[in-house]
Design a protein around this motif. Structure first.
Motif, PDB file in Angstrom:
ATOM      1  N   ARG A 127     -12.146   8.261   1.670  1.00 17.38           N
ATOM      2  CA  ARG A 127     -11.694   7.998   0.298  1.00 17.38           C
ATOM      3  C   ARG A 127     -10.168   7.992   0.222  1.00 17.38           C
ATOM      4  N   ILE A 128      -9.528   8.912   0.917  1.00 18.58           N
ATOM      5  CA  ILE A 128      -8.072   8.972   0.908  1.00 18.58           C
ATOM      6  C   ILE A 128      -7.482   7.741   1.594  1.00 18.58           C
ATOM      7  N   SER A 129      -8.038   7.348   2.721  1.00 18.34           N
ATOM      8  CA  SER A 129      -7.498   6.200   3.457  1.00 18.34           C
ATOM      9  C   SER A 129      -7.604   4.913   2.647  1.00 18.34           C
ATOM     10  N   GLU A 130      -8.591   4.839   1.755  1.00 19.82           N
ATOM     11  CA  GLU A 130      -8.741   3.655   0.912  1.00 19.82           C
ATOM     12  C   GLU A 130      -7.674   3.560  -0.178  1.00 19.82           C
ATOM     13  N   CYS A 131      -6.915   4.639  -0.369  1.00 23.34           N
ATOM     14  CA  CYS A 131      -5.860   4.662  -1.393  1.00 23.34           C
ATOM     15  C   CYS A 131      -4.484   4.379  -0.797  1.00 23.34           C
ATOM     16  N   ARG A 132      -4.470   3.711   0.352  1.00 22.28           N
ATOM     17  CA  ARG A 132      -3.206   3.455   1.037  1.00 22.28           C
ATOM     18  C   ARG A 132      -2.223   2.682   0.165  1.00 22.28           C
ATOM     19  N   ASP A 133      -2.694   1.705  -0.588  1.00 26.81           N
ATOM     20  CA  ASP A 133      -1.791   0.890  -1.401  1.00 26.81           C
ATOM     21  C   ASP A 133      -1.040   1.755  -2.415  1.00 26.81           C
ATOM     22  N   THR A 134      -1.721   2.724  -2.981  1.00 26.73           N
ATOM     23  CA  THR A 134      -1.054   3.634  -3.917  1.00 26.73           C
ATOM     24  C   THR A 134       0.031   4.419  -3.207  1.00 26.73           C
ATOM     25  N   PHE A 135      -0.284   4.920  -2.024  1.00 29.45           N
ATOM     26  CA  PHE A 135       0.708   5.686  -1.275  1.00 29.45           C
ATOM     27  C   PHE A 135       1.910   4.815  -0.913  1.00 29.45           C
ATOM     28  N   VAL A 136       1.664   3.588  -0.510  1.00 27.47           N
ATOM     29  CA  VAL A 136       2.764   2.678  -0.174  1.00 27.47           C
ATOM     30  C   VAL A 136       3.667   2.464  -1.394  1.00 27.47           C
ATOM     31  N   SER A 137       3.073   2.344  -2.570  1.00 26.39           N
ATOM     32  CA  SER A 137       3.899   2.156  -3.776  1.00 26.39           C
ATOM     33  C   SER A 137       4.760   3.381  -4.037  1.00 26.39           C
ATOM     34  N   TRP A 138       4.233   4.564  -3.762  1.00 28.12           N
ATOM     35  CA  TRP A 138       5.053   5.771  -3.906  1.00 28.12           C
ATOM     36  C   TRP A 138       6.243   5.733  -2.948  1.00 28.12           C
TER      37      TRP A 138
ATOM     38  N   SER B 297       8.560  12.947  -4.196  1.00 32.91           N
ATOM     39  CA  SER B 297       8.870  13.403  -2.847  1.00 32.91           C
ATOM     40  C   SER B 297       7.941  14.530  -2.415  1.00 32.91           C
ATOM     41  N   CYS B 298       7.594  15.412  -3.362  1.00 33.28           N
ATOM     42  CA  CYS B 298       6.678  16.506  -3.037  1.00 33.28           C
ATOM     43  C   CYS B 298       5.279  15.991  -2.727  1.00 33.28           C
ATOM     44  N   ARG B 299       4.850  14.957  -3.420  1.00 32.89           N
ATOM     45  CA  ARG B 299       3.552  14.353  -3.097  1.00 32.89           C
ATOM     46  C   ARG B 299       3.571  13.796  -1.674  1.00 32.89           C
ATOM     47  N   ILE B 300       4.582  13.041  -1.359  1.00 34.25           N
ATOM     48  CA  ILE B 300       4.663  12.414  -0.038  1.00 34.25           C
ATOM     49  C   ILE B 300       4.804  13.462   1.058  1.00 34.25           C
ATOM     50  N   ASN B 301       5.402  14.592   0.723  1.00 33.61           N
ATOM     51  CA  ASN B 301       5.540  15.667   1.701  1.00 33.61           C
ATOM     52  C   ASN B 301       4.180  16.148   2.209  1.00 33.61           C
ATOM     53  N   LYS B 302       3.124  15.955   1.429  1.00 28.94           N
ATOM     54  CA  LYS B 302       1.809  16.413   1.873  1.00 28.94           C
ATOM     55  C   LYS B 302       1.361  15.679   3.135  1.00 28.94           C
TER      56      LYS B 302
ATOM     57  N   PRO C   4      -4.875  20.776   8.226  1.00 36.52           N
ATOM     58  CA  PRO C   4      -4.560  19.358   7.997  1.00 36.52           C
ATOM     59  C   PRO C   4      -5.476  18.714   6.966  1.00 36.52           C
ATOM     60  N   LEU C   5      -6.764  19.025   7.029  1.00 38.10           N
ATOM     61  CA  LEU C   5      -7.720  18.444   6.081  1.00 38.10           C
ATOM     62  C   LEU C   5      -7.416  18.894   4.662  1.00 38.10           C
ATOM     63  N   HIS C   6      -7.154  20.176   4.486  1.00 39.44           N
ATOM     64  CA  HIS C   6      -6.870  20.695   3.149  1.00 39.44           C
ATOM     65  C   HIS C   6      -5.610  20.049   2.576  1.00 39.44           C
ATOM     66  N   THR C   7      -4.580  19.897   3.391  1.00 39.97           N
ATOM     67  CA  THR C   7      -3.325  19.334   2.913  1.00 39.97           C
ATOM     68  C   THR C   7      -3.486  17.868   2.538  1.00 39.97           C
ATOM     69  N   LEU C   8      -4.108  17.096   3.415  1.00 42.81           N
ATOM     70  CA  LEU C   8      -4.287  15.681   3.127  1.00 42.81           C
ATOM     71  C   LEU C   8      -5.222  15.479   1.940  1.00 42.81           C
ATOM     72  N   SER C   9      -6.221  16.330   1.800  1.00 37.09           N
ATOM     73  CA  SER C   9      -7.184  16.183   0.709  1.00 37.09           C
ATOM     74  C   SER C   9      -6.544  16.385  -0.652  1.00 37.09           C
ATOM     75  N   SER C  10      -5.415  17.092  -0.699  1.00 34.73           N
ATOM     76  CA  SER C  10      -4.749  17.353  -1.980  1.00 34.73           C
ATOM     77  C   SER C  10      -3.750  16.266  -2.365  1.00 34.73           C
ATOM     78  N   LEU C  11      -3.675  15.199  -1.569  1.00 34.50           N
ATOM     79  CA  LEU C  11      -2.627  14.196  -1.760  1.00 34.50           C
ATOM     80  C   LEU C  11      -2.668  13.576  -3.157  1.00 34.50           C
ATOM     81  N   PHE C  12      -3.844  13.321  -3.665  1.00 36.29           N
ATOM     82  CA  PHE C  12      -3.952  12.647  -4.961  1.00 36.29           C
ATOM     83  C   PHE C  12      -4.343  13.608  -6.091  1.00 36.29           C
ATOM     84  N   ASP C  13      -4.240  14.916  -5.814  1.00 35.03           N
ATOM     85  CA  ASP C  13      -4.459  15.902  -6.866  1.00 35.03           C
ATOM     86  C   ASP C  13      -3.311  15.861  -7.880  1.00 35.03           C
ATOM     87  N   PRO C  14      -3.504  16.433  -9.071  1.00 36.85           N
ATOM     88  CA  PRO C  14      -2.371  16.575 -10.002  1.00 36.85           C
ATOM     89  C   PRO C  14      -1.243  17.354  -9.328  1.00 36.85           C
TER      90      PRO C  14
END
Length: 332
Positions: free
Chosen positions: A183-194, A291-296, A320-330
């Protein structure tokens, strides 16, 4: 090529004998004598440290593994550019990943345990200024081996983080965890925009400590009213603001509170004051959150390196799983 390391090597009597002999020789060259037995209080998969009593106080010998050996050359660079903000190396051996450092005295987290928010309010602007002083030296930082985590390369780092965590989860995770990574990998476009937004945000890429909590800050001492910063083995070249996520999270854990607590936001605002000439406060705050989001993703890869260093992935797989899983959290 860096010599082999790891707990099995660093924990052996032969390795300790070699390390102590090297240190005795280097100390003697600068007029320092060892005065007692050597202790080994820290032995981790990625580094170890020896504690050595000498005629000039405690000296520490740190030995780093391949993932963090750049810290040896980095200390030399830091000593040239911001000498008042770091410990002065006594001796280095880059081929072995060894560095000898004087004891830095008490840690901010110990000295100011009961008054930590106020202590950090005083210290974090100094760290922000250190980052600004190092911004013109990005090429030199990269040349000594600090990992490139600037916004332009972060989409690639996102792919790396997803791949590494997927491999760890495939090895010992659940179906639900594998679904989370997909699910996270499918949100790559959002991350690229950040990343694109952060690339045009205020403040230039520079050195990010990437593990700056109060116990990695040396408290101001009698000879100087300035704090100093140490343990640079997790540092990266990145947008400067993101690493403050670790600082604020650590403070929140200490206070048992969350990011909306005024004691937390006050530390954030004190840090941003070091960049106040670059943009209005609202723009800095927006860049800070981004920047804090991308730091995850940066921290995910930092944890993954620790997993690889252990040789027993299960010990750190969840980090690593816990950190990456929080990438799109508030925002946290």
């Amino acid at each position: 090529m860096l010599e082999p390391g790891g707990p099995e090597v660093w924990g052996s009597a032969d390795w300790r004998a070699q390390a102590v002999a090297w240190l005795d020789e280097r100390l003697a060259a600068v007029g320092i004598e060892r005065t007692g037995e050597v202790e080994q209080p820290h032995l981790r998969p990625w580094a170890t440290a020896l504690k050595v009593p000498t005629s000039r106080g405690i000296v520490w010998l740190k030995a780093a593994g391949p993932g963090t050996a750049f810290e040896v050359a980095l200390y030399e660079l830091l000593h040239r550019v911001v000498p008042e903000r770091v410990l002065t190396p006594i001796a280095v051996d880059a081929s072995r990943g060894w560095i000898a450092l004087p004891d830095g005295g008490p840690l901010l987290g110990d000295v100011a345990r009961e008054n930590l928010p106020e202590a950090l309010v005083a210290v974090v602007p100094e760290y922000g200024q250190l980052q600004r002083d190092l911004a013109p030296h990005v090429d030199a930082l990269l040349a000594v081996g600090v990992t490139d985590m600037r916004p332009a390369i972060m989409p690639t780092r996102f792919d790396e983080a997803c791949s590494v965590v997927r491999a760890l989860v495939d090895r010992s995770g659940s179906a639900a965890e594998r679904h989370t990574v997909s699910r996270i990998s499918e949100c790559r476009d959002t991350f690229v925009s950040w990343c694109e937004q952060l690339a045009s945000a205020p403040a230039s890429p520079t050195l990010d400590h990437n593990d700056l909590h109060p116990w990695n800050i040396l408290a101001p001492h009698l000879e100087s009213d300035r704090a100093r910063f140490y343990d640079w083995g997790d540092s990266v070249v990145a947008h400067p603001f993101g690493g403050m996520r670790i600082t604020l999270t650590s403070l929140g854990d200490h206070l048992r509170t969350n990011a909306s607590d005024p004691r937390i936001t006050r530390v954030r605002d004190a840090y941003l004051e070091a960049f106040s000439d670059l943009a209005p406060r609202a723009d800095l705050a927006t860049a800070f959150e981004l920047s804090c989001r991308i730091n995850k993703v940066i921290r995910t890869l930092t944890w993954a390196r620790a997993v690889n260093a252990t040789g027993t992935p299960d010990e750190f797989t969840r980090a690593p799983l816990h950190t990456l899983s929080s990438l799109f959290d508030p925002p946290d």
